[in-house]
Design an enzyme around this catalytic site. Structure first.
Site, mmCIF file in Angstrom:
data_model
loop_
_atom_site.group_PDB
_atom_site.id
_atom_site.type_symbol
_atom_site.label_atom_id
_atom_site.label_comp_id
_atom_site.label_asym_id
_atom_site.label_seq_id
_atom_site.Cartn_x
_atom_site.Cartn_y
_atom_site.Cartn_z
ATOM 1 N N ALA A 57 0.797 -1.236 0.000
ATOM 2 C CA ALA A 57 0.000 0.000 0.000
ATOM 3 C C ALA A 57 0.833 1.292 0.000
ATOM 4 O O ALA A 57 0.639 2.155 -0.870
ATOM 5 C CB ALA A 57 -0.976 -0.036 1.168
ATOM 6 N N ARG A 65 -5.724 -0.332 -8.360
ATOM 7 C CA ARG A 65 -5.671 -1.185 -7.157
ATOM 8 C C ARG A 65 -6.541 -0.531 -6.090
ATOM 9 O O ARG A 65 -6.070 0.236 -5.255
ATOM 10 C CB ARG A 65 -4.226 -1.346 -6.648
ATOM 11 C CG ARG A 65 -3.251 -1.845 -7.663
ATOM 12 C CD ARG A 65 -2.733 -3.254 -7.501
ATOM 13 N NE ARG A 65 -3.192 -4.110 -6.474
ATOM 14 C CZ ARG A 65 -2.377 -4.754 -5.616
ATOM 15 N NH1 ARG A 65 -1.084 -4.576 -5.681
ATOM 16 N NH2 ARG A 65 -2.865 -5.578 -4.729
ATOM 17 N N GLN A 71 3.933 -13.439 -2.173
ATOM 18 C CA GLN A 71 4.751 -12.287 -1.736
ATOM 19 C C GLN A 71 5.608 -12.638 -0.519
ATOM 20 O O GLN A 71 6.696 -12.098 -0.352
ATOM 21 C CB GLN A 71 3.849 -11.087 -1.386
ATOM 22 C CG GLN A 71 3.172 -10.432 -2.569
ATOM 23 C CD GLN A 71 1.786 -10.996 -2.807
ATOM 24 O OE1 GLN A 71 1.517 -12.161 -2.544
ATOM 25 N NE2 GLN A 71 0.886 -10.176 -3.312
ATOM 26 N N ASP A 112 -3.803 -2.584 4.193
ATOM 27 C CA ASP A 112 -4.056 -1.799 2.983
ATOM 28 C C ASP A 112 -5.061 -0.692 3.225
ATOM 29 O O ASP A 112 -5.093 0.304 2.514
ATOM 30 C CB ASP A 112 -4.542 -2.703 1.851
ATOM 31 C CG ASP A 112 -3.359 -3.422 1.233
ATOM 32 O OD1 ASP A 112 -2.858 -4.368 1.863
ATOM 33 O OD2 ASP A 112 -2.900 -2.984 0.165
ATOM 34 N N ASN A 160 -6.274 -6.397 4.710
ATOM 35 C CA ASN A 160 -4.886 -6.747 4.372
ATOM 36 C C ASN A 160 -4.949 -7.987 3.484
ATOM 37 O O ASN A 160 -6.026 -8.517 3.200
ATOM 38 C CB ASN A 160 -4.060 -6.997 5.643
ATOM 39 C CG ASN A 160 -2.568 -7.063 5.337
ATOM 40 O OD1 ASN A 160 -2.030 -6.165 4.693
ATOM 41 N ND2 ASN A 160 -1.893 -8.108 5.758
HETATM 42 O O1 MRU Z 1 -1.353 -7.262 -3.232
HETATM 43 P P1 MRU Z 1 -0.195 -6.631 -2.505
HETATM 44 O O2 MRU Z 1 1.062 -7.421 -2.621
HETATM 45 O O3 MRU Z 1 -0.017 -5.182 -2.856
HETATM 46 O O4 MRU Z 1 -0.665 -6.710 -0.982
HETATM 47 C C1 MRU Z 1 0.165 -6.171 0.003
HETATM 48 C C2 MRU Z 1 -0.320 -6.384 1.371
HETATM 49 O O5 MRU Z 1 -1.364 -6.925 1.637
HETATM 50 C C3 MRU Z 1 0.511 -5.770 2.422
HETATM 51 O O6 MRU Z 1 0.474 -6.518 3.590
HETATM 52 C C4 MRU Z 1 -0.054 -4.381 2.667
HETATM 53 O O7 MRU Z 1 -0.085 -3.628 1.488
HETATM 54 C C5 MRU Z 1 0.706 -3.652 3.658
HETATM 55 S S1 MRU Z 1 2.192 -3.057 2.936
HETATM 56 C C6 MRU Z 1 3.020 -2.216 4.086
#
Ligand code: MRU
Length: 350
Positions: free
Chosen positions: A54, A95, A205, A246, A256
């Protein structure tokens, strides 16, 4: 703040000609960078998670919009503002759950409208002022991370093992990250904190990014599959869970990465604290509860064929692939922001 990494997830050219991102889809096998100058490149990078997490998305959107416009043949402030508004509508929808994208773009829009008159016909000044705002968003995030690191570390006992999910570290933010910020601070202070990273289906991830950056920083990290979380918790191997966010609703419900809620339910069962670490810019005052948070649905192929040599689901199978879930505030022990450690009933103003 100590420099653990020689690169940031998003770097902003001081002249405003490009942003440079780590191509996160290539990790852990290849550390490569992409210079973004054009609209298609920016949208592609955000949509396909070349840049992700995020806060990093917020920085990429805010600075990206400047560099895209700077590379177009725009000759007036009004022309620049018109281009900004068009891009604003496109980027904001790529997003939708990560509120930092909306917050970053709205802050840039407010700035653009505020300086419109004072800049008059001075397009150079207009561009420089907007770029400075994008750079300020990144600088503020970095400062917030250090505070999150300090607050977060105060909740951990020496020699703790922290379980984390997805990637909320250096690659998702800047410098310390959010969920991983206390870990990096502990490392700097010579404290032994171990990490268990969940692989995080479907885009991995955790396996690809969290393990990569923790290993890079010399942190003791163990990778597990998502379906092993109850097992490690039941064995007493987890002292605390820290995940990112997020979007956080006013009542503390937190969006999240899909699967965070599962962790929270299991953690409650075993009496393990689950902390959310996020900058206050992730709190969305427009969302009273998690029900107000829009959840992004992602491409079917992420769960049917990506990351495998051949398809792993039959053709025509019905996919359901939400990118995030909502962890109810009742399952969250505390939310750590740069302003402090909050618990229910949440009042983020104090
Ligand atoms: O789909 P992504 O990889 O963007 O999702 C990221 C997450 O869910 C993270 O945990 C969230 O963005 C927090 S980042 C500090």
């Amino acid at each position: 703040m100590k420099q653990i990494f020689e690169f940031d997830a998003v770097e902003i050219d001081n002249e405003g000609n490009f942003i440079k991102i780590v191509d996160q889809t290539k990790l852990p096998n290849q550390l490569s960078f992409l210079n973004i100058t054009k609209e298609e490149e920016l949208v592609d990078a955000i949509l396909h998670l070349k840049v992700r997490g995020a806060p990093a998305l917020g920085i990429a959107a805010a600075a990206g919009i400047c560099v895209v416009l700077n590379n177009l043949n725009i000759s007036t402030v009004e022309g620049y503002i018109a281009g900004f508004m068009r891009l604003f509508d496109i980027i904001i929808s790529v997003r939708p759950t990560a509120v930092n994208v909306r917050n970053g773009l709205e802050r840039m829009k407010r700035k653009a409208l505020e300086i419109r008159e004072s800049c008059g016909n001075n397009l150079t000044l207009f561009k420089e002022t907007l770029l400075a705002e994008a750079i300020a968003i990144k600088d503020e995030d970095i400062k917030a991370n250090l505070r999150i690191a300090q607050f977060g570390l105060s909740l951990l006992k020496p020699k703790s093992t922290v379980l984390t999910y997805c990637n909320a570290g250096h690659l998702a933010v800047s410098k310390y990250g959010t969920a991983l910020a206390p870990i990096y601070l502990a490392k700097e202070r010579g404290m032994e904190i171990k990490v268990i990273a969940c692989e995080t289906r479907p885009l991995l991830q955790g396996a690809r990014l969290t393990t990569y950056e923790l290993q890079y920083a010399g942190v003791d990290v163990t990778l597990i599959c998502d379906n092993m979380v109850a097992d490690v918790m039941s064995r007493g191997e987890v002292d605390a869970i820290i995940t990112g966010a997020d979007r956080i609703a006013v009542n503390g419900d937190t969006a999240n990465k899909i699967g965070t809620q599962t962790l929270a339910v299991v953690a409650k069962h075993f009496g393990i604290p689950h902390y959310i670490a996020a900058p206050s810019s992730t709190i969305d005052i427009r969302c009273k509860t998690g029900k107000d948070i829009v959840i992004e649905e992602r491409a079917a192929k992420e769960i049917t064929e990506l990351h495998f040599k051949s398809r792993m689901a039959p053709k025509g199978i019905k996919p359901y692939n939400p990118a995030f879930d909502i962890t109810p505030s009742s399952l969250i022990t505390s939310i750590i922001t740069e302003n402090g450690i909050y618990s229910a009933p949440y009042d983020f103003k104090n």
